[in-house]
Design a protein around this motif. Structure first.
Motif, PDB file in Angstrom:
ATOM      1  N   GLY A   1       0.816  -1.209   0.000  1.00 31.34           N
ATOM      2  CA  GLY A   1       0.000   0.000   0.000  1.00 31.34           C
ATOM      3  C   GLY A   1       0.848   1.256   0.000  1.00 31.34           C
ATOM      4  O   GLY A   1       0.519   2.249  -0.657  1.00 31.34           O
ATOM      5  N   THR A   2       1.968   1.223   0.729  1.00 30.37           N
ATOM      6  CA  THR A   2       2.891   2.357   0.776  1.00 30.37           C
ATOM      7  C   THR A   2       3.496   2.618  -0.599  1.00 30.37           C
ATOM      8  O   THR A   2       3.600   3.772  -1.049  1.00 30.37           O
ATOM      9  CB  THR A   2       4.010   2.089   1.805  1.00 30.37           C
ATOM     10  N   GLN A   3       3.894   1.552  -1.290  1.00 30.15           N
ATOM     11  CA  GLN A   3       4.466   1.682  -2.626  1.00 30.15           C
ATOM     12  C   GLN A   3       3.448   2.267  -3.608  1.00 30.15           C
ATOM     13  O   GLN A   3       3.769   3.167  -4.390  1.00 30.15           O
ATOM     14  CB  GLN A   3       4.944   0.313  -3.123  1.00 30.15           C
ATOM     15  N   MET A   4       2.219   1.740  -3.558  1.00 29.87           N
ATOM     16  CA  MET A   4       1.183   2.212  -4.476  1.00 29.87           C
ATOM     17  C   MET A   4       0.800   3.658  -4.185  1.00 29.87           C
ATOM     18  O   MET A   4       0.524   4.439  -5.102  1.00 29.87           O
ATOM     19  CB  MET A   4      -0.040   1.299  -4.401  1.00 29.87           C
ATOM     20  N   ALA A   5       0.793   4.036  -2.900  1.00 29.04           N
ATOM     21  CA  ALA A   5       0.472   5.416  -2.531  1.00 29.04           C
ATOM     22  C   ALA A   5       1.550   6.366  -3.046  1.00 29.04           C
ATOM     23  O   ALA A   5       1.248   7.438  -3.577  1.00 29.04           O
ATOM     24  CB  ALA A   5       0.341   5.527  -1.012  1.00 29.04           C
ATOM     25  N   LYS A   6       2.814   5.966  -2.904  1.00 27.72           N
ATOM     26  CA  LYS A   6       3.933   6.809  -3.347  1.00 27.72           C
ATOM     27  C   LYS A   6       3.843   7.103  -4.838  1.00 27.72           C
ATOM     28  O   LYS A   6       4.143   8.218  -5.282  1.00 27.72           O
ATOM     29  CB  LYS A   6       5.259   6.124  -3.016  1.00 27.72           C
ATOM     30  N   GLU A   7       3.393   6.130  -5.613  1.00 31.77           N
ATOM     31  CA  GLU A   7       3.244   6.312  -7.049  1.00 31.77           C
ATOM     32  C   GLU A   7       2.196   7.376  -7.382  1.00 31.77           C
ATOM     33  O   GLU A   7       2.196   7.928  -8.478  1.00 31.77           O
ATOM     34  CB  GLU A   7       2.874   4.980  -7.710  1.00 31.77           C
ATOM     35  N   ARG A   8       1.300   7.630  -6.425  1.00 29.52           N
ATOM     36  CA  ARG A   8       0.243   8.625  -6.622  1.00 29.52           C
ATOM     37  C   ARG A   8       0.481   9.880  -5.793  1.00 29.52           C
ATOM     38  O   ARG A   8      -0.446  10.642  -5.518  1.00 29.52           O
ATOM     39  CB  ARG A   8      -1.118   8.012  -6.254  1.00 29.52           C
ATOM     40  N   ASN A   9       1.750  10.105  -5.369  1.00 31.32           N
ATOM     41  CA  ASN A   9       2.112  11.283  -4.575  1.00 31.32           C
ATOM     42  C   ASN A   9       1.413  11.306  -3.227  1.00 31.32           C
ATOM     43  O   ASN A   9       1.012  12.361  -2.733  1.00 31.32           O
ATOM     44  CB  ASN A   9       1.820  12.582  -5.335  1.00 31.32           C
ATOM     45  N   LEU A  10       1.257  10.138  -2.631  1.00 31.02           N
ATOM     46  CA  LEU A  10       0.614  10.041  -1.322  1.00 31.02           C
ATOM     47  C   LEU A  10       1.489   9.249  -0.356  1.00 31.02           C
ATOM     48  O   LEU A  10       2.349   8.471  -0.763  1.00 31.02           O
ATOM     49  CB  LEU A  10      -0.753   9.366  -1.437  1.00 31.02           C
ATOM     50  N   ILE A  11       1.237   9.462   0.927  1.00 25.93           N
ATOM     51  CA  ILE A  11       1.862   8.683   1.996  1.00 25.93           C
ATOM     52  C   ILE A  11       0.762   7.897   2.688  1.00 25.93           C
ATOM     53  O   ILE A  11      -0.239   8.483   3.135  1.00 25.93           O
ATOM     54  CB  ILE A  11       2.555   9.603   3.024  1.00 25.93           C
ATOM     55  N   LEU A  12       0.914   6.579   2.774  1.00 27.47           N
ATOM     56  CA  LEU A  12      -0.010   5.768   3.555  1.00 27.47           C
ATOM     57  C   LEU A  12       0.425   5.880   5.015  1.00 27.47           C
ATOM     58  O   LEU A  12       1.447   5.333   5.414  1.00 27.47           O
ATOM     59  CB  LEU A  12       0.006   4.312   3.083  1.00 27.47           C
ATOM     60  N   VAL A  13      -0.335   6.617   5.793  1.00 25.05           N
ATOM     61  CA  VAL A  13       0.025   6.937   7.175  1.00 25.05           C
ATOM     62  C   VAL A  13      -0.286   5.778   8.108  1.00 25.05           C
ATOM     63  O   VAL A  13       0.543   5.333   8.894  1.00 25.05           O
ATOM     64  CB  VAL A  13      -0.724   8.208   7.637  1.00 25.05           C
ATOM     65  N   ASP A  14      -1.520   5.300   8.026  1.00 16.48           N
ATOM     66  CA  ASP A  14      -1.939   4.136   8.813  1.00 16.48           C
ATOM     67  C   ASP A  14      -3.163   3.520   8.150  1.00 16.48           C
ATOM     68  O   ASP A  14      -3.822   4.147   7.325  1.00 16.48           O
ATOM     69  CB  ASP A  14      -2.218   4.506  10.283  1.00 16.48           C
TER      70      ASP A  14
END
Length: 321
Positions: free
Chosen positions: A184-197
């Motif tokens: 989820g962290t990797q996929m979020a990073k690809e969309r300019n996001l940080i998966l916080v929790d």
């Protein structure tokens, strides 16, 4: 105002049982579970009085997106989605613990930390952290899965000691959750996001661990924007979030945290519209797609569409009794 699905009450041939959760309506056939994502919204374990248009289908589509991209890590319950608001899948035996993975000190964890607690669900936290700081390493803070009311924090040791799950199964759950969080962290990073929790729910199907319910949606997760995180943190400013935390903050600012005697503040059309736009923003950001608001349908017309699509799928699969 656009149509919003507050609840459903369908009746299908062969229906064994139906349940209404906080935001989803569940229909049980002999060997299938039909989950309808309504537009209800909850915060502090309380269902708010007004539903949010398009919220149900947005959450359902985001969940399907991530479930599809995590099948190499763990099998999941999904079999089909015959309608934007509907997922049909295997009936799994739920494990009554939610696995919350946190990489940043935010939300509930921050509120506990701010109150002076340095241990959360048996996990020790270092001194000197600020709100939204990144933790040294992602931590797991489980909660009991409540049918109604508030979920409660619980430690790994308590889960095993109470016999909720075996030590062996819990270890598998924990390792699976960390792998899912990494994906989820990797996929979020690809969309300019940080998966916080985020939280994960698991179940057993034919004695095999399965991922159930939703995954990495704004109802189960918290996201920050990656490109502004460092600057805002350095300046001590609030992070721009794509999550349900803004709903919680609005409630807190208006004197509601789900405590006894407190009343939910009035949800005006403006508040509902603002929440809807935030859900649409997250959908677009996470998937690169846009929710198109077409011809205005009444709630009754939306319910008829959902019921028709479910029945058409069941007839096609010859699952109607």
């Amino acid at each position: 105002m656009l149509a919003a699905i507050q609840y459903t009450d369908f009746d299908f041939p062969g229906l064994k049982n139906k349940q209404r959760g906080k935001v989803r309506d569940l229909y049980f056939l002999k060997d299938r579970l039909i989950m309808v994502a309504t537009d209800r919204i909850s915060a502090f374990d309380v269902v708010l009085p007004r539903a949010i248009p398009y919220k149900g289908q947005i959450l359902n589509q985001i969940a399907l997106h991530f479930l599809e991209h995590t099948t190499d890590i763990v099998p999941n319950w999904v079999m089909a989605s015959p309608d934007p608001n509907v997922t049909i899948g295997k009936i799994c035996k739920p494990i009554p613990v939610e696995i919350v993975v946190r990489a940043y000190l935010a939300g509930h964890a921050w509120r506990q930390y701010k109150a002076g607690h340095r241990t959360l669900c048996g996990v020790a936290l270092p001194d000197g952290l600020k709100e939204n700081d990144r933790l040294p390493t992602p931590i797991i803070t489980p909660t009991t899965k409540a049918q109604s009311g508030h979920d409660e924090d619980i430690s790994k040791e308590e889960i095993i000691q109470r016999g909720i799950v075996s030590a062996e199964l819990y270890e598998q759950i924990e390792q699976t959750a960390l792998r899912l969080f990494e994906r989820g962290t990797q996929m979020a990073k690809e969309r300019n996001l940080i998966l916080v929790d985020t939280k994960y729910e698991f179940g057993l199907y034919e004695n095999e661990l399965h991922l159930i319910d939703e995954v990495h949606t704004p109802d189960s997760s918290r996201y920050f924007y990656l490109d502004t995180y460092e600057e805002l943190q350095k300046e001590g400013k609030p992070q721009k979030q794509l999550s349900k935390e803004f709903v919680r903050q609005w409630l807190i600012e208006n004197g509601f945290q789900g405590k006894e005697g407190q009343e939910v503040p009035p949800m005006t059309d403006e508040v509902v519209e603002r929440i809807m736009q935030r859900y649409m923003e997250l959908y677009s950001t996470m998937t690169g797609k846009t929710i198109h608001i077409g011809a205005s349908l009444t709630t009754e017309e939306v319910l008829k569409r959902i019921e028709h699509n479910i029945k058409a799928y069941l007839e096609k699969e010859r699952l109607l009794a």
